[in-house]
Design a protein around this motif. Structure first.
Motif, PDB file in Angstrom:
ATOM      1  N   ARG A 172       9.782   3.237  16.472  1.00  0.00           N
ATOM      2  CA  ARG A 172       9.380   1.826  16.592  1.00  0.00           C
ATOM      3  C   ARG A 172       9.107   1.405  18.038  1.00  0.00           C
ATOM      4  O   ARG A 172       8.442   0.396  18.273  1.00  0.00           O
ATOM      5  CB  ARG A 172      10.458   0.926  15.981  1.00  0.00           C
ATOM      6  CG  ARG A 172      10.565   1.057  14.469  1.00  0.00           C
ATOM      7  CD  ARG A 172      11.538   0.036  13.884  1.00  0.00           C
ATOM      8  NE  ARG A 172      11.689   0.254  12.454  1.00  0.00           N
ATOM      9  CZ  ARG A 172      12.713   0.909  11.890  1.00  0.00           C
ATOM     10  NH1 ARG A 172      13.692   1.395  12.660  1.00  0.00           N
ATOM     11  NH2 ARG A 172      12.763   1.082  10.586  1.00  0.00           N
ATOM     12  N   GLU A 173       9.608   2.174  18.997  1.00  0.00           N
ATOM     13  CA  GLU A 173       9.289   1.875  20.393  1.00  0.00           C
ATOM     14  C   GLU A 173       7.822   2.137  20.701  1.00  0.00           C
ATOM     15  O   GLU A 173       7.269   1.600  21.667  1.00  0.00           O
ATOM     16  CB  GLU A 173      10.173   2.722  21.316  1.00  0.00           C
ATOM     17  CG  GLU A 173      11.654   2.393  21.225  1.00  0.00           C
ATOM     18  CD  GLU A 173      12.518   3.350  22.025  1.00  0.00           C
ATOM     19  OE1 GLU A 173      11.929   4.226  22.722  1.00  0.00           O
ATOM     20  OE2 GLU A 173      13.750   3.239  21.960  1.00  0.00           O
ATOM     21  N   GLU A 174       7.172   2.975  19.876  1.00  0.00           N
ATOM     22  CA  GLU A 174       5.771   3.324  20.077  1.00  0.00           C
ATOM     23  C   GLU A 174       4.839   2.668  19.059  1.00  0.00           C
ATOM     24  O   GLU A 174       3.713   2.293  19.388  1.00  0.00           O
ATOM     25  CB  GLU A 174       5.593   4.852  19.981  1.00  0.00           C
ATOM     26  CG  GLU A 174       6.262   5.630  21.091  1.00  0.00           C
ATOM     27  CD  GLU A 174       5.560   5.442  22.422  1.00  0.00           C
ATOM     28  OE1 GLU A 174       4.339   5.165  22.425  1.00  0.00           O
ATOM     29  OE2 GLU A 174       6.235   5.566  23.461  1.00  0.00           O
ATOM     30  N   ALA A 175       5.305   2.556  17.805  1.00  0.00           N
ATOM     31  CA  ALA A 175       4.425   2.069  16.740  1.00  0.00           C
ATOM     32  C   ALA A 175       5.263   1.501  15.605  1.00  0.00           C
ATOM     33  O   ALA A 175       6.393   1.951  15.373  1.00  0.00           O
ATOM     34  CB  ALA A 175       3.544   3.202  16.227  1.00  0.00           C
ATOM     35  N   ARG A 228      -5.097   8.399   8.303  1.00  0.00           N
ATOM     36  CA  ARG A 228      -4.962   7.168   9.077  1.00  0.00           C
ATOM     37  C   ARG A 228      -3.552   6.998   9.643  1.00  0.00           C
ATOM     38  O   ARG A 228      -3.373   6.332  10.661  1.00  0.00           O
ATOM     39  CB  ARG A 228      -5.324   5.961   8.202  1.00  0.00           C
ATOM     40  CG  ARG A 228      -6.798   5.949   7.796  1.00  0.00           C
ATOM     41  CD  ARG A 228      -7.116   4.800   6.854  1.00  0.00           C
ATOM     42  NE  ARG A 228      -6.831   3.499   7.441  1.00  0.00           N
ATOM     43  CZ  ARG A 228      -7.633   2.864   8.279  1.00  0.00           C
ATOM     44  NH1 ARG A 228      -8.777   3.419   8.646  1.00  0.00           N
ATOM     45  NH2 ARG A 228      -7.311   1.672   8.761  1.00  0.00           N
ATOM     46  N   TYR A 229      -2.557   7.583   8.956  1.00  0.00           N
ATOM     47  CA  TYR A 229      -1.162   7.446   9.376  1.00  0.00           C
ATOM     48  C   TYR A 229      -0.433   8.774   9.242  1.00  0.00           C
ATOM     49  O   TYR A 229      -0.812   9.643   8.446  1.00  0.00           O
ATOM     50  CB  TYR A 229      -0.431   6.423   8.494  1.00  0.00           C
ATOM     51  CG  TYR A 229      -0.929   5.006   8.597  1.00  0.00           C
ATOM     52  CD1 TYR A 229      -0.541   4.192   9.665  1.00  0.00           C
ATOM     53  CD2 TYR A 229      -1.769   4.464   7.633  1.00  0.00           C
ATOM     54  CE1 TYR A 229      -0.987   2.887   9.766  1.00  0.00           C
ATOM     55  CE2 TYR A 229      -2.223   3.163   7.717  1.00  0.00           C
ATOM     56  CZ  TYR A 229      -1.833   2.375   8.784  1.00  0.00           C
ATOM     57  OH  TYR A 229      -2.280   1.080   8.881  1.00  0.00           O
ATOM     58  N   ILE A 236       7.854   6.680   0.471  1.00  0.00           N
ATOM     59  CA  ILE A 236       6.937   7.043   1.544  1.00  0.00           C
ATOM     60  C   ILE A 236       6.763   5.886   2.520  1.00  0.00           C
ATOM     61  O   ILE A 236       6.478   4.752   2.130  1.00  0.00           O
ATOM     62  CB  ILE A 236       5.562   7.462   0.989  1.00  0.00           C
ATOM     63  CG1 ILE A 236       5.710   8.635   0.009  1.00  0.00           C
ATOM     64  CG2 ILE A 236       4.613   7.825   2.126  1.00  0.00           C
ATOM     65  CD1 ILE A 236       6.272   9.906   0.625  1.00  0.00           C
ATOM     66  N   LEU A 237       6.922   6.190   3.821  1.00  0.00           N
ATOM     67  CA  LEU A 237       6.665   5.230   4.885  1.00  0.00           C
ATOM     68  C   LEU A 237       5.606   5.812   5.816  1.00  0.00           C
ATOM     69  O   LEU A 237       5.356   7.030   5.808  1.00  0.00           O
ATOM     70  CB  LEU A 237       7.946   4.900   5.637  1.00  0.00           C
ATOM     71  CG  LEU A 237       8.985   4.164   4.773  1.00  0.00           C
ATOM     72  CD1 LEU A 237       9.984   5.151   4.191  1.00  0.00           C
ATOM     73  CD2 LEU A 237       9.705   3.078   5.561  1.00  0.00           C
ATOM     74  N   LEU A 238       4.982   4.952   6.603  1.00  0.00           N
ATOM     75  CA  LEU A 238       3.845   5.347   7.421  1.00  0.00           C
ATOM     76  C   LEU A 238       4.019   4.845   8.846  1.00  0.00           C
ATOM     77  O   LEU A 238       4.610   3.796   9.079  1.00  0.00           O
ATOM     78  CB  LEU A 238       2.552   4.758   6.847  1.00  0.00           C
ATOM     79  CG  LEU A 238       2.282   4.940   5.365  1.00  0.00           C
ATOM     80  CD1 LEU A 238       1.106   4.076   4.937  1.00  0.00           C
ATOM     81  CD2 LEU A 238       2.026   6.399   5.036  1.00  0.00           C
ATOM     82  N   THR A 239       3.463   5.604   9.785  1.00  0.00           N
ATOM     83  CA  THR A 239       3.405   5.139  11.165  1.00  0.00           C
ATOM     84  C   THR A 239       2.225   5.803  11.844  1.00  0.00           C
ATOM     85  O   THR A 239       1.669   6.797  11.343  1.00  0.00           O
ATOM     86  CB  THR A 239       4.714   5.435  11.924  1.00  0.00           C
ATOM     87  OG1 THR A 239       4.725   4.704  13.147  1.00  0.00           O
ATOM     88  CG2 THR A 239       4.871   6.927  12.212  1.00  0.00           C
ATOM     89  N   GLY A 240       1.841   5.264  12.997  1.00  0.00           N
ATOM     90  CA  GLY A 240       0.679   5.801  13.681  1.00  0.00           C
ATOM     91  C   GLY A 240       0.948   7.058  14.485  1.00  0.00           C
ATOM     92  O   GLY A 240       0.036   7.852  14.734  1.00  0.00           O
ATOM     93  N   TYR A 241       2.212   7.267  14.893  1.00  0.00           N
ATOM     94  CA  TYR A 241       2.510   8.364  15.818  1.00  0.00           C
ATOM     95  C   TYR A 241       4.010   8.562  15.897  1.00  0.00           C
ATOM     96  O   TYR A 241       4.774   7.594  15.897  1.00  0.00           O
ATOM     97  CB  TYR A 241       1.946   8.021  17.208  1.00  0.00           C
ATOM     98  CG  TYR A 241       2.359   8.938  18.321  1.00  0.00           C
ATOM     99  CD1 TYR A 241       2.084  10.307  18.276  1.00  0.00           C
ATOM    100  CD2 TYR A 241       3.017   8.444  19.449  1.00  0.00           C
ATOM    101  CE1 TYR A 241       2.457  11.147  19.312  1.00  0.00           C
ATOM    102  CE2 TYR A 241       3.386   9.269  20.506  1.00  0.00           C
ATOM    103  CZ  TYR A 241       3.104  10.630  20.426  1.00  0.00           C
ATOM    104  OH  TYR A 241       3.474  11.468  21.455  1.00  0.00           O
ATOM    105  N   ILE A 242       4.436   9.826  15.955  1.00  0.00           N
ATOM    106  CA  ILE A 242       5.848  10.145  16.161  1.00  0.00           C
ATOM    107  C   ILE A 242       5.983  10.893  17.477  1.00  0.00           C
ATOM    108  O   ILE A 242       5.568  12.061  17.583  1.00  0.00           O
ATOM    109  CB  ILE A 242       6.421  11.008  15.019  1.00  0.00           C
ATOM    110  CG1 ILE A 242       6.284  10.291  13.682  1.00  0.00           C
ATOM    111  CG2 ILE A 242       7.891  11.343  15.290  1.00  0.00           C
ATOM    112  CD1 ILE A 242       6.699  11.145  12.488  1.00  0.00           C
TER     113      ILE A 242
END
Length: 208
Positions: free
Chosen positions: A179-182, A147-148, A191-197
């Protein structure tokens, strides 16, 4: 994986065989801990049916049902052993709340876990393989089956993740760029999560 002990004085779970100046009590041996941890990661993140359990919308499973499923799979542990596994997981993968247990992150199944948004961290790390770099340079880092996208708070944790793959490397990531994208979410201390790098957010590549 190391065994887990419990201090006879303070009650702390520890990987050390002595604590508070005295021999600690063995809770679970290393082989059983490893097998149980792998099964927990499987059923709480990807395939609850593998142990005949169900998850609610928040990813929680009944601990009694989980212990019963583990026993059917040949891993006989109790509530204390389960608590010790969760307490000493090096990346904080598991969370116990009363009679429930869940994985904090790493899901490929549809669950709804509300993570706090992180707005302060500046640099993060993502473990991957050298073989994936050509694709990352074009497409960035995608969640794939999860999911991430998982990010580590430190280089050491990212290298541990990367070493599960051939030709391990770590990407140093500009968090503000991401953070400009997600949004970036905090799953655990490490551990950290994001939708897209996006590819442009990769600052450099480190060989582990």
């Amino acid at each position: 994986m190391k065994p887990v002990y419990k201090c006879i004085h303070c009650g702390l779970y520890t990987e050390a065989s002595t604590h508070c100046g005295a021999p600690a009590q063995l809770v679970i041996d290393g082989a059983t801990r490893l097998r149980a941890s792998k099964l927990l990661a499987l059923v709480l993140r990807h395939d609850p049916a593998a142990l005949g359990i169900t998850l609610d919308r928040g990813g929680w499973a009944d601990t009694t049902a989980v212990l019963r499923g583990l026993e059917k799979a040949g891993v006989r542990i109790g509530a204390e052993e389960l608590a010790a596994i969760a307490a000493l997981d090096d990346k904080g993968r598991f969370e116990i709340d009363g009679g429930r247990i869940r994985a904090r992150y790493g899901h490929s199944i549809d669950v709804d876990i509300q993570y706090p948004v992180n707005t302060s961290v500046k640099t993060l790390y993502h473990g991957t393989s050298l073989d994936y770099l050509p694709s990352i340079e074009v497409n960035g880092v995608l969640p794939m089956r999860r999911r991430y996208v998982h990010l580590a708070a430190d280089l050491e944790t990212a290298c541990l993740n990367a070493r599960r793959r051939p030709k391990p490397v770590v990407l140093e990531i500009d968090a503000d760029c991401v953070r400009e994208e997600a949004p970036i979410y905090k799953a655990t201390q490490k551990i950290l999560l994001t939708g897209y790098i996006p590819a442009r957010c990769v600052k450099k590549v480190v060989i582990c």
